[in-house]
Design a protein around this motif. Structure first.
Motif, mmCIF file in Angstrom:
data_model
loop_
_atom_site.group_PDB
_atom_site.id
_atom_site.type_symbol
_atom_site.label_atom_id
_atom_site.label_comp_id
_atom_site.label_asym_id
_atom_site.label_seq_id
_atom_site.Cartn_x
_atom_site.Cartn_y
_atom_site.Cartn_z
ATOM 1 N N GLN A 147 1.144 -0.964 0.124
ATOM 2 C CA GLN A 147 -0.397 0.463 0.020
ATOM 3 C C GLN A 147 0.220 1.445 0.124
ATOM 4 O O GLN A 147 0.376 2.187 -0.544
ATOM 5 C CB GLN A 147 -0.801 -0.223 1.231
ATOM 6 N N GLN A 148 1.908 1.280 1.400
ATOM 7 C CA GLN A 148 2.858 2.370 0.278
ATOM 8 C C GLN A 148 3.597 2.713 -0.602
ATOM 9 O O GLN A 148 3.819 3.617 -1.273
ATOM 10 C CB GLN A 148 3.917 1.894 1.533
ATOM 11 N N ILE A 149 3.891 1.330 -1.016
ATOM 12 C CA ILE A 149 4.458 1.258 -2.569
ATOM 13 C C ILE A 149 3.042 2.299 -3.844
ATOM 14 O O ILE A 149 4.070 2.737 -4.624
ATOM 15 C CB ILE A 149 4.879 0.838 -3.046
ATOM 16 N N GLU A 150 1.773 1.722 -3.563
ATOM 17 C CA GLU A 150 1.105 2.053 -4.420
ATOM 18 C C GLU A 150 1.042 3.891 -3.998
ATOM 19 O O GLU A 150 0.633 4.025 -5.007
ATOM 20 C CB GLU A 150 -0.423 1.687 -4.574
ATOM 21 N N ALA A 151 1.153 4.513 -2.435
ATOM 22 C CA ALA A 151 0.828 5.709 -2.448
ATOM 23 C C ALA A 151 1.857 6.046 -2.859
ATOM 24 O O ALA A 151 1.957 7.646 -3.089
ATOM 25 C CB ALA A 151 0.328 5.303 -1.202
ATOM 26 N N SER A 152 2.927 6.057 -3.078
ATOM 27 C CA SER A 152 4.522 6.871 -3.504
ATOM 28 C C SER A 152 4.477 6.965 -4.353
ATOM 29 O O SER A 152 5.249 7.938 -5.531
ATOM 30 C CB SER A 152 5.523 6.288 -2.520
ATOM 31 N N ASP A 153 3.455 6.110 -5.965
ATOM 32 C CA ASP A 153 3.847 6.287 -6.758
ATOM 33 C C ASP A 153 3.689 7.697 -7.430
ATOM 34 O O ASP A 153 2.794 8.201 -7.468
ATOM 35 C CB ASP A 153 3.472 5.340 -7.638
ATOM 36 N N THR A 154 4.260 8.485 -8.002
ATOM 37 C CA THR A 154 4.146 10.032 -8.942
ATOM 38 C C THR A 154 4.135 9.216 -10.419
ATOM 39 O O THR A 154 3.726 10.903 -11.570
ATOM 40 C CB THR A 154 5.559 10.369 -8.054
ATOM 41 N N LEU A 155 4.303 9.116 -11.182
ATOM 42 C CA LEU A 155 4.542 8.852 -11.942
ATOM 43 C C LEU A 155 3.237 7.975 -12.894
ATOM 44 O O LEU A 155 3.200 6.808 -12.356
ATOM 45 C CB LEU A 155 6.329 8.068 -12.742
ATOM 46 N N SER A 156 3.217 7.977 -14.394
ATOM 47 C CA SER A 156 2.658 7.479 -15.145
ATOM 48 C C SER A 156 3.287 6.281 -15.486
ATOM 49 O O SER A 156 4.249 6.176 -14.920
ATOM 50 C CB SER A 156 1.975 8.031 -15.916
ATOM 51 N N PHE A 157 2.309 5.067 -15.223
ATOM 52 C CA PHE A 157 3.033 3.743 -16.104
ATOM 53 C C PHE A 157 3.686 3.594 -17.307
ATOM 54 O O PHE A 157 4.644 3.221 -17.165
ATOM 55 C CB PHE A 157 1.798 2.615 -16.065
ATOM 56 N N ASP A 158 2.984 4.302 -17.734
ATOM 57 C CA ASP A 158 3.719 4.905 -19.021
ATOM 58 C C ASP A 158 5.190 5.477 -18.426
ATOM 59 O O ASP A 158 6.662 5.217 -19.188
ATOM 60 C CB ASP A 158 3.226 5.742 -20.695
ATOM 61 N N GLU A 159 5.111 6.359 -18.082
ATOM 62 C CA GLU A 159 6.836 7.297 -17.857
ATOM 63 C C GLU A 159 7.117 6.406 -16.695
ATOM 64 O O GLU A 159 8.975 5.967 -17.284
ATOM 65 C CB GLU A 159 6.278 8.569 -16.973
ATOM 66 N N PHE A 160 7.002 5.373 -16.135
ATOM 67 C CA PHE A 160 7.659 4.672 -15.786
ATOM 68 C C PHE A 160 8.430 3.182 -15.632
ATOM 69 O O PHE A 160 9.362 3.411 -16.529
ATOM 70 C CB PHE A 160 6.884 3.701 -14.414
ATOM 71 N N LEU A 161 7.957 2.677 -17.343
ATOM 72 C CA LEU A 161 8.496 1.934 -17.765
ATOM 73 C C LEU A 161 9.892 3.165 -18.820
ATOM 74 O O LEU A 161 10.523 2.526 -18.984
ATOM 75 C CB LEU A 161 7.598 1.794 -18.702
ATOM 76 N N GLU A 162 9.409 4.186 -19.352
ATOM 77 C CA GLU A 162 10.300 5.042 -20.039
ATOM 78 C C GLU A 162 11.516 4.759 -19.934
ATOM 79 O O GLU A 162 12.776 5.325 -20.308
ATOM 80 C CB GLU A 162 9.705 6.516 -20.372
ATOM 81 N N ASN A 163 11.040 4.948 -18.407
ATOM 82 C CA ASN A 163 12.398 5.629 -17.363
ATOM 83 C C ASN A 163 12.946 4.419 -17.032
ATOM 84 O O ASN A 163 14.747 4.269 -16.643
ATOM 85 C CB ASN A 163 12.319 6.242 -15.997
ATOM 86 N N TYR A 164 12.940 3.048 -16.610
ATOM 87 C CA TYR A 164 13.212 2.165 -16.283
ATOM 88 C C TYR A 164 14.405 1.112 -17.102
ATOM 89 O O TYR A 164 15.179 0.551 -17.083
ATOM 90 C CB TYR A 164 12.378 0.862 -15.680
ATOM 91 N N PHE A 165 13.559 1.970 -18.555
ATOM 92 C CA PHE A 165 14.030 1.023 -20.107
ATOM 93 C C PHE A 165 15.383 1.786 -20.049
ATOM 94 O O PHE A 165 15.842 1.526 -21.639
ATOM 95 C CB PHE A 165 13.351 0.830 -20.798
ATOM 96 N N LYS A 166 15.280 2.970 -20.012
ATOM 97 C CA LYS A 166 16.375 3.770 -20.502
ATOM 98 C C LYS A 166 17.503 3.290 -20.039
ATOM 99 O O LYS A 166 18.087 3.730 -18.800
ATOM 100 C CB LYS A 166 16.024 5.463 -19.447
#
Length: 523
Positions: A503-522
């Motif tokens: 629940q803490q992880i879910e609440a702390s997300d600030t990026l959209s999923f698209d942005e998250f994947l873009e950052n992860y694979f950068k």
């Protein structure tokens, strides 16, 4: 070779080595399907009493919502590790209602892959990534092979051992570099000799016909009972192209010469586009079908019997962790679920696996060129599909080698290591464990696959029905177990903490999923 090995072991026999060897650590990851009382794969969500699969340290899921993964932390005591595994099974068995845990590697009573529910990890970005990765696996390979269960055996030697061993070897390089080089030596030799583990402990010579989804002609199967197919001399259908391995990855040519070679090849695979997977699409409408259309979505997609590992930090890729901090442990992934154990593995097996990993470290063979790797792949293929055949030969440096002769040679070297370990630990546990598997060198019926198939054939019993009988008996056994290491109250608390953490992880997300994947694979 035995003389050379014995000389090396004699060099490692001081009291300092005794203290170091006693700190060898192992951990187990045991996969098992939750199934209904009729043996059908569970359609229920991951039980809330088991905590959050995303964040629980000991109870999670693999590909499917129904495919549990039960994890023991690293420990220097086999009795403790096995006890922890028993405790986790006890807790899970109490909290899955009338369901039971499937005691075999190959699933049963699944008519179609759509019956296999993909695991759900909540609505955080990392949770969505894990689920999307699994959707990609379904779209690339199908769900059936993803429902197969195995045992992963994590093995590591302590820093004190590497310091002493480096001095013995006369090496003056950085200790972390030396450690990684030696672990890669172990990995290369696991690749070379893993066929003997599959020969001894492969335990999936038969399976339910439904697994084939109508493709009965893929291998020359024979029939048994109402719905079982088998190969008379097979050891591990899980390790064949039907299961754990995948022919689509055969062209990757991942190298194991050095850690950097391994990292470079793996990174290339997760950065190289695939025309085949491009046709699937990445995001169709608003729904992701896979993480990307590269040869591998992420490193974990590489199907291999062994992996060099380093613990990853939050948001860190496995190859980055390896490059930054070297190898911490080696993960042996070639082990079938042992149907003759309520916990999927026995303490004797664990001791034999310790011996095997040390045999791979101390073996004088070091390089594994492309020709040798092809030989190793051919050997495992022969063992997987025909490993118990009489007068079977394997390949060694371009020549045919009698299987029984080679098994004896390897077990003789492992016997020297067993005596060495017993001297350090006190007692004869390792020697006894090895003595239990030695009869299989000359009699393939004494292997796990031989014993299982004989059990089925002698009773003319379907693999699925036998598995269900075992599952029910093992649930009774697990429930009767008295937890010692992980008390139920402790695992309840861990489950609650894992839910709060998710629940803490879910609440702390600030990026959209698209942005998250873009950052992860950068890169």
């Amino acid at each position: 070779m035995l003389t050379t090995l014995q000389q090396r072991l004699d060099e490692l026999s001081s009291a300092e080595y005794t203290a170091a060897v006693k700190e060898i650590r192992r951990g187990i990851e045991r996969e098992t399907l939750r199934v209904s009382p009729e043996g059908k794969i569970s359609q229920r969500e991951h039980p809330k009493l088991l905590g959050a699969a995303l964040t629980h340290p000991y109870i999670t899921t693999d590909y499917s919502e129904a495919l549990l993964e039960l994890i023991t932390p690293p420990s220097n005591n086999i009795e403790e590790t096995f006890g922890q595994l028993q405790d986790i099974h006890h807790f899970v068995s109490k909290n899955i209602g009338d369901e039971v845990l499937w005691p075999m590697s190959m699933p049963c009573f699944i008519k179609h892959q759509d019956e296999i529910p993909i695991a759900y990890y909540g609505e955080s970005n990392i949770g969505k990534m894990k689920r999307t990765y699994r959707k990609g696996l379904k779209n690339r390979y199908g769900s059936m092979m993803q429902a197969i269960a195995g045992i992963h055996y994590n093995f590591s030697l302590p820093g004190e051992f590497w310091e002493l061993y480096q001095k013995t070897q006369g090496d003056t390089s950085d200790l972390n570099t030396f450690q990684s080089e030696q672990y890669m030596r172990m990995v290369r030799n696991v690749k070379r000799y893993v066929w003997i583990i599959t020969y001894l402990f492969g335990a999936s010579p038969a399976m339910c016909r439904s697994f084939l989804e109508g493709e009965d002609d893929v291998l020359p199967f024979e029939s048994l009972g109402k719905g079982t197919v088998y190969l008379p001399h097979a050891t591990s259908l899980r390790m064949s192209d039907l299961g754990y391995t995948n022919s689509a990855q055969s062209s990757l040519n991942v190298e194991y010469g050095t850690l950097q070679n391994y990292i470079t090849k793996l990174r290339r695979a997760i950065r190289t586009k695939s025309e085949e997977y491009k046709a699937i699409g990445i995001k169709v409408g608003q729904d992701y079908q896979q993480l990307n259309d590269n040869i591998l979505q992420i490193e974990n997609e590489l199907y291999a019997p062994v992996r060099p590992k380093q613990v990853t930090r939050s948001g860190e890729k496995p190859t980055d962790a390896l490059e930054r901090r070297g190898i911490m442990y080696v993960e042996l992934r070639a082990l079938d679920v042992n149907p003759f154990s309520a916990y999927g593995i026995s303490k004797e097996q664990m001791r034999v696996l310790d011996l095997f990993m040390l045999f791979c470290l101390f073996n004088e063979r070091d390089e594994l060129d492309s020709v040798q790797q092809d030989e190793a792949d051919e050997n495992i293929d022969r063992i997987v599909l025909n490993g118990r055949a009489e007068q079977l030969t394997l390949k060694l440096d371009g020549t045919d080698k009698d299987r029984n002769e080679w098994v004896h040679e390897i077990l003789d070297e492992m016997a020297a290591i067993a005596k060495w370990l017993d001297n350090h630990y006190g007692g004869i546990h390792y020697s006894i464990a090895l003595d239990r598997v030695k009869p299989a060198a000359d009699d393939p019926n004494k292997t796990l696959s031989g014993m299982l198939l004989n059990e089925l054939l002698n009773a003319n019993k379907d693999n699925g029905r036998y598995g269900l009988e075992l599952a029910n008996g093992y649930k009774t056994q697990a429930l009767a177990h008295q937890p010692n290491h992980f008390k139920p109250s402790f695992l309840v608390e861990e489950g609650q903490k894992s839910i709060a953490k998710q629940q803490q992880i879910e609440a702390s997300d600030t990026l959209s999923f698209d942005e998250f994947l873009e950052n992860y694979f950068k890169y």
